[in-house]
Design a protein around this motif. Sequence first.
Motif, short mmCIF file in Angstrom:
data_model
loop_
_atom_site.label_atom_id
_atom_site.label_comp_id
_atom_site.label_asym_id
_atom_site.label_seq_id
_atom_site.Cartn_x
_atom_site.Cartn_y
_atom_site.Cartn_z
N ILE A 1 0.84 -1.21 0.00
CA ILE A 1 0.00 0.00 0.00
C ILE A 1 0.88 1.26 0.00
CG2 ILE A 1 -1.65 1.35 1.39
CD1 ILE A 1 -2.90 -1.37 2.22
N SER A 2 2.00 1.18 0.70
CA SER A 2 2.86 2.37 0.77
C SER A 2 3.45 2.72 -0.60
CB SER A 2 3.95 2.20 1.82
OG SER A 2 4.88 1.23 1.35
N SER A 3 3.36 1.79 -1.55
CA SER A 3 3.87 2.09 -2.89
C SER A 3 2.74 2.43 -3.87
CB SER A 3 4.64 0.88 -3.43
OG SER A 3 3.74 -0.17 -3.74
N LEU A 4 1.50 2.42 -3.40
CA LEU A 4 0.35 2.63 -4.30
C LEU A 4 -0.23 4.04 -4.16
CD1 LEU A 4 -1.66 -0.68 -3.59
CD2 LEU A 4 -0.19 -0.19 -5.57
N PRO A 5 -0.93 4.52 -5.19
CA PRO A 5 -1.69 5.77 -5.01
C PRO A 5 -2.73 5.56 -3.90
CG PRO A 5 -1.67 5.07 -7.33
CD PRO A 5 -1.09 3.94 -6.53
N VAL A 6 -2.88 6.53 -3.02
CA VAL A 6 -3.88 6.40 -1.95
C VAL A 6 -4.81 7.60 -1.96
CG1 VAL A 6 -2.55 4.91 -0.42
CG2 VAL A 6 -2.28 7.39 -0.27
N GLN B 1 -15.99 6.69 3.83
CA GLN B 1 -16.07 5.39 4.50
C GLN B 1 -14.72 4.79 4.86
OE1 GLN B 1 -19.42 2.79 3.25
NE2 GLN B 1 -19.16 3.90 1.36
N GLY B 2 -13.66 5.30 4.27
CA GLY B 2 -12.37 4.72 4.63
C GLY B 2 -11.26 5.08 3.68
N ASN B 3 -10.10 4.48 3.94
CA ASN B 3 -8.93 4.71 3.10
C ASN B 3 -9.00 3.85 1.86
OD1 ASN B 3 -7.56 6.49 4.93
ND2 ASN B 3 -7.24 4.70 6.24
N LEU B 4 -8.59 4.45 0.75
CA LEU B 4 -8.61 3.73 -0.54
C LEU B 4 -7.21 3.69 -1.12
CD1 LEU B 4 -11.70 5.64 -1.94
CD2 LEU B 4 -11.63 3.15 -1.79
N CYS B 5 -6.89 2.61 -1.83
CA CYS B 5 -5.64 2.58 -2.58
C CYS B 5 -5.93 1.98 -3.95
CB CYS B 5 -4.58 1.78 -1.83
SG CYS B 5 -5.04 0.09 -1.53
N LYS B 6 -5.10 2.37 -4.92
CA LYS B 6 -5.36 1.94 -6.30
C LYS B 6 -4.39 0.83 -6.68
CE LYS B 6 -6.72 3.97 -10.68
NZ LYS B 6 -6.56 5.06 -11.63
N TYR B 7 -4.95 -0.34 -6.88
CA TYR B 7 -4.16 -1.53 -7.20
C TYR B 7 -4.62 -2.07 -8.55
CZ TYR B 7 -2.50 -6.39 -6.84
OH TYR B 7 -1.90 -7.60 -7.08
N GLN B 8 -3.70 -2.25 -9.47
CA GLN B 8 -4.01 -2.73 -10.81
C GLN B 8 -5.18 -1.96 -11.43
OE1 GLN B 8 -4.22 -7.07 -10.46
NE2 GLN B 8 -1.98 -7.19 -10.51
N CYS C 1 -7.56 -0.19 -9.98
CA CYS C 1 -8.87 -0.22 -9.31
C CYS C 1 -8.72 0.23 -7.85
CB CYS C 1 -9.40 -1.65 -9.39
SG CYS C 1 -10.95 -1.94 -8.54
N TRP C 2 -9.67 1.04 -7.40
CA TRP C 2 -9.63 1.53 -6.01
C TRP C 2 -10.28 0.54 -5.05
CZ3 TRP C 2 -6.71 5.56 -4.60
CH2 TRP C 2 -6.36 6.50 -5.56
N TYR C 3 -9.54 0.24 -4.01
CA TYR C 3 -10.04 -0.68 -2.97
C TYR C 3 -9.91 -0.04 -1.59
CZ TYR C 3 -9.24 -4.45 -6.38
OH TYR C 3 -9.26 -5.24 -7.49
N TYR C 4 -10.84 -0.34 -0.70
CA TYR C 4 -10.56 -0.12 0.72
C TYR C 4 -9.47 -1.11 1.08
CZ TYR C 4 -14.86 2.57 0.77
OH TYR C 4 -15.81 3.50 0.49
N TYR C 5 -8.68 -0.76 2.09
CA TYR C 5 -7.50 -1.58 2.38
C TYR C 5 -7.87 -3.03 2.69
CZ TYR C 5 -4.78 2.80 2.83
OH TYR C 5 -4.16 4.01 2.61
N ASN C 6 -8.97 -3.22 3.41
CA ASN C 6 -9.30 -4.62 3.77
C ASN C 6 -9.65 -5.43 2.53
OD1 ASN C 6 -11.80 -3.43 3.27
ND2 ASN C 6 -12.83 -4.43 4.99
N THR C 7 -10.31 -4.80 1.56
CA THR C 7 -10.67 -5.53 0.34
C THR C 7 -9.45 -5.76 -0.53
OG1 THR C 7 -12.77 -4.39 0.49
CG2 THR C 7 -12.40 -5.68 -1.48
N LEU C 8 -8.49 -4.83 -0.47
CA LEU C 8 -7.24 -5.09 -1.19
C LEU C 8 -6.60 -6.36 -0.64
CD1 LEU C 8 -4.98 -4.30 -3.19
CD2 LEU C 8 -3.81 -3.29 -1.23
N GLN C 9 -6.61 -6.49 0.69
CA GLN C 9 -6.04 -7.71 1.27
C GLN C 9 -6.78 -8.94 0.74
OE1 GLN C 9 -3.31 -8.03 3.74
NE2 GLN C 9 -3.53 -10.00 2.73
N GLY C 10 -8.12 -8.83 0.60
CA GLY C 10 -8.90 -9.93 0.03
C GLY C 10 -8.48 -10.25 -1.40
#
Length: 329
Positions: free
Chosen positions: A16-21, A26-33, A35-44
């Motif tokens: 996450i520290s290397s991703l756009p945030v 509702q919460g913190n978002l980060c962009k992975y591949q 797509c924006w995810y809340y952190y818990n869903t990124l873990q999923g």
Amino acid sequence: ATVREDYISEETKKLISSLPVNKDSQGNLCKYQGCWYYYNTLQGAINFQNHFQPHDTDVILASSPKSGTTWLKALTVALSERSKHHDDHPLLSKHHDDHPLLSDNPHALVPFLENNLYLKSSTPDLTKYSSSSSPRLFATHMPLLTVKEGLKGSPCKIVFMCRNAKDALISLWYFRCKYQKLEMTRGILESMFESLCSGVSFYGPIWDQVLSYWRGSLEDPSRVLFMKYEEMKEEPYAQLKRLAEFFGCPFTEEEEESGGVEKILELCSLPSLSDLEINKSGKNVNGVDYKFYFRKGEVGDSKNHLTPEMESKIDMIIEEKLKGSGLSF
Ligand code: A3P
């Protein structure tokens, strides 16, 4: 932030520290591949990518949130059940109460990968979704690239359900306010509208997510089927046949003549599903009432809630983003 951030591994924190945030209400978002995810869903999503062991017969039902996921899940369950009870069409014959859709909500029968099975575990128990006679059915809101990484080259079939973004926005506004027990204010709708337009929204940008499946379906139509909620509403009979053909189990002439297609459509219709006891009074594992998944199911409901300016802003953005793709939604 209301989205819990338990279960996030050190490795994911480093990622996450290397991703756009960014964040929303509702919460913190980060962009992975893309797509924006809340952190818990990124873990999923990461758990899914690293640990999912696909079977070649698995079926993945993908969609944008509030785009008819529940309906697609129900129809697919009904299609796969039909092969089990080939001769006697138990669907909706009132004496048959062993049809899974009569006793379980479609979301319990077809769990989300990243947002359910793999949300808090890298080794969820998938045995209850397996049977020798039907494929395993899973759902996702992740974009195609991320899903494909988790499928690791397995040729699983993927169906994507797309819906007009304005109607999906209104549907999400209702859903969110109901399950979070919030008053349905214009303020909430306006902030969700801004998120949609900026692309910084859970599972957004919606245009990139939808385009990933659109392109996938053009590249390999036998692998990825692209469906639209509006077309399902407009010509459900033809679309259900299309879905069955895609799965390699087309309706036989006898089935069609004996009303097999209509029976499934009837069983999976919004009035029938929402009238079942399980869907009137049941809840999912997170305590969300199943009844919140069923509302109006109409095309164009956004007109009753969005101003013409809001509507045309969404239309303009989506049109611009889809330019040249051959797709509109
Ligand atoms: P509305 O809020 O516009 O009524 P999802 O299943 O992806 O969460 O999407 C929910 C939307 O699908 C809601 O739209 C809901 O009413 C509609 N829906 C749920 N079940 C349906 C069904 N069986 N047939 C048609 N629409 C359905």
